[in-house]
Design an enzyme around this catalytic site. Sequence first.
Site, PDB file in Angstrom:
ATOM      1  CE  LYS A  29       7.323   0.469  -1.368  1.00 16.41           C
ATOM      2  NZ  LYS A  29       6.552  -0.340  -0.384  1.00 16.41           N
ATOM      3  CE1 TYR A  69       6.581   3.701   3.592  1.00 14.40           C
ATOM      4  CE2 TYR A  69       8.942   3.612   3.219  1.00 14.40           C
ATOM      5  CZ  TYR A  69       7.644   3.374   2.795  1.00 14.40           C
ATOM      6  OH  TYR A  69       7.419   2.816   1.554  1.00 14.40           O
ATOM      7  CG  PHE A  77       6.650  -3.600   9.207  1.00 18.76           C
ATOM      8  CD1 PHE A  77       6.761  -2.461   8.408  1.00 18.76           C
ATOM      9  CD2 PHE A  77       5.416  -3.891   9.783  1.00 18.76           C
ATOM     10  CE1 PHE A  77       5.673  -1.624   8.196  1.00 18.76           C
ATOM     11  CE2 PHE A  77       4.313  -3.054   9.574  1.00 18.76           C
ATOM     12  CZ  PHE A  77       4.459  -1.917   8.778  1.00 18.76           C
ATOM     13  NE  ARG A 105      -2.960   3.558  -1.081  1.00 17.64           N
ATOM     14  CZ  ARG A 105      -2.127   3.163  -0.119  1.00 17.64           C
ATOM     15  NH1 ARG A 105      -0.834   3.445  -0.186  1.00 17.64           N
ATOM     16  NH2 ARG A 105      -2.554   2.457   0.888  1.00 17.64           N
ATOM     17  CB  THR A 111      -0.259  -3.138   2.097  1.00 19.72           C
ATOM     18  OG1 THR A 111      -0.949  -1.899   2.186  1.00 19.72           O
ATOM     19  CG2 THR A 111       1.141  -3.003   2.660  1.00 19.72           C
ATOM     20  NE  ARG A 122       2.207  -2.337  -3.202  1.00 19.34           N
ATOM     21  CZ  ARG A 122       1.791  -1.418  -2.330  1.00 19.34           C
ATOM     22  NH1 ARG A 122       0.537  -1.409  -1.910  1.00 19.34           N
ATOM     23  NH2 ARG A 122       2.631  -0.504  -1.877  1.00 19.34           N
ATOM     24  CB  VAL A 129       3.677  -7.670   2.883  1.00 16.51           C
ATOM     25  CG1 VAL A 129       4.456  -8.208   4.084  1.00 16.51           C
ATOM     26  CG2 VAL A 129       3.135  -6.292   3.184  1.00 16.51           C
ATOM     27  CG  ASN A 132       4.968  -3.604  -1.057  1.00 17.07           C
ATOM     28  OD1 ASN A 132       6.009  -2.961  -1.095  1.00 17.07           O
ATOM     29  ND2 ASN A 132       3.959  -3.274  -0.280  1.00 17.07           N
ATOM     30  CG  HIS A 135       5.253   4.971  -1.639  1.00 15.91           C
ATOM     31  ND1 HIS A 135       4.607   4.805  -0.436  1.00 15.91           N
ATOM     32  CD2 HIS A 135       5.108   6.280  -1.971  1.00 15.91           C
ATOM     33  CE1 HIS A 135       4.110   5.979  -0.052  1.00 15.91           C
ATOM     34  NE2 HIS A 135       4.401   6.890  -0.956  1.00 15.91           N
ATOM     35  CD  GLU A 146       3.939   9.946   0.743  1.00 14.74           C
ATOM     36  OE1 GLU A 146       3.685   9.699  -0.459  1.00 14.74           O
ATOM     37  OE2 GLU A 146       3.514   9.251   1.692  1.00 14.74           O
TER      38      GLU A 146
HETATM   39  P1  RTP Z   1       3.380   2.154   0.643  1.00  8.73           P
HETATM   40  O1  RTP Z   1       3.304   3.232   1.716  1.00  8.73           O
HETATM   41  O2  RTP Z   1       4.763   1.593   0.456  1.00  8.73           O
HETATM   42  O3  RTP Z   1       2.723   2.572  -0.641  1.00  8.73           O
HETATM   43  O4  RTP Z   1       2.532   0.908   1.148  1.00  8.73           O
HETATM   44  P2  RTP Z   1       1.075   0.912   1.776  1.00  8.73           P
HETATM   45  O5  RTP Z   1       0.574   2.307   1.962  1.00  8.73           O
HETATM   46  O6  RTP Z   1       0.255  -0.020   0.962  1.00  8.73           O
HETATM   47  O7  RTP Z   1       1.329   0.245   3.199  1.00  8.73           O
HETATM   48  P3  RTP Z   1       1.900   0.913   4.531  1.00  8.73           P
HETATM   49  O8  RTP Z   1       1.042   0.449   5.646  1.00  8.73           O
HETATM   50  O9  RTP Z   1       2.098   2.379   4.346  1.00  8.73           O
HETATM   51  O10 RTP Z   1       3.299   0.197   4.668  1.00  8.73           O
HETATM   52  C1  RTP Z   1       4.451   0.704   4.041  1.00  8.73           C
HETATM   53  C2  RTP Z   1       5.285  -0.441   3.543  1.00  8.73           C
HETATM   54  O11 RTP Z   1       5.791  -1.170   4.658  1.00  8.73           O
HETATM   55  C3  RTP Z   1       5.989  -2.519   4.271  1.00  8.73           C
HETATM   56  N1  RTP Z   1       5.253  -3.383   5.171  1.00  8.73           N
HETATM   57  N2  RTP Z   1       5.755  -4.474   5.677  1.00  8.73           N
HETATM   58  N3  RTP Z   1       3.911  -6.713   7.850  1.00  8.73           N
HETATM   59  C4  RTP Z   1       4.966  -6.264   7.197  1.00  8.73           C
HETATM   60  O12 RTP Z   1       6.040  -6.830   7.183  1.00  8.73           O
HETATM   61  C5  RTP Z   1       4.806  -5.015   6.448  1.00  8.73           C
HETATM   62  N4  RTP Z   1       3.721  -4.260   6.430  1.00  8.73           N
HETATM   63  C6  RTP Z   1       3.997  -3.214   5.624  1.00  8.73           C
HETATM   64  C7  RTP Z   1       5.483  -2.650   2.850  1.00  8.73           C
HETATM   65  O13 RTP Z   1       6.610  -2.491   1.968  1.00  8.73           O
HETATM   66  C8  RTP Z   1       4.545  -1.482   2.727  1.00  8.73           C
HETATM   67  O14 RTP Z   1       4.363  -1.107   1.386  1.00  8.73           O
HETATM   68 MG    MG Z   2       1.711   3.809   2.907  1.00  8.22          MG
END
Ligand code: RTP
Ligand code: MG
Length: 168
Positions: A29, A69, A77, A105, A111, A122, A129, A132, A135, A146
Amino acid sequence: MICLFLTIISYIFQSGWTGVNERTFIAVKPDGVQRKLVGEIVRRFEKKGFKLVGLKLVRASEDILREHYWDLRTKPFYNRLISYMSSGPVVAMVWQGLEVVKTARKMLGETNPAESLPGTIRGDFCVEVGKNVIHGSDSVESAQREISLWFGPKELHRWKSSSSQWIY
Ligand code: RTP
Ligand code: MG
């Protein structure tokens, strides 16, 4: 509509992307690029034994990010996330190997960096968060969707890795 189209396309190509040919989409990122973590992240995936089949530095358009997304569009968010992801270039990558989606993962961590174990990306390199650094696709189906969204077929390379016989 685009999402449905990509899902159909990825379903058609699904059969070739299993076993040692499984693929995942990884992106460093904008904060990861700014903090010079690209080399370290590539190093971890290479050393693990996965094969790099696509890589580019790209300033993602808002359209791509909103599509990427899509599942999170109702989250509070969401807009902050789109603006964070478009704040600078990202390094988009496709890695290939047995169980690469699940393993990547684990390599990323949770996350929320505070819940990520030391030794994960991470867990080692970030604290919040909302920043982070990396991705990773959360399922084989997401990975296919994707990869089709971020890469054209000509940007994905078929090559024989000389070390694969020592990995499989
Ligand atoms: P990613 O898709 O980026 O690999 O992350 P992830 O699967 O671990 O988590 P996801 O639920 O898909 O969330 C995507 C990205 O959104 C941001 N986020 N901010 N509470 C918050 O402010 C919040 N929660 C999620 C993070 O950058 C997360 O990686
Ligand atoms: Mg995700």
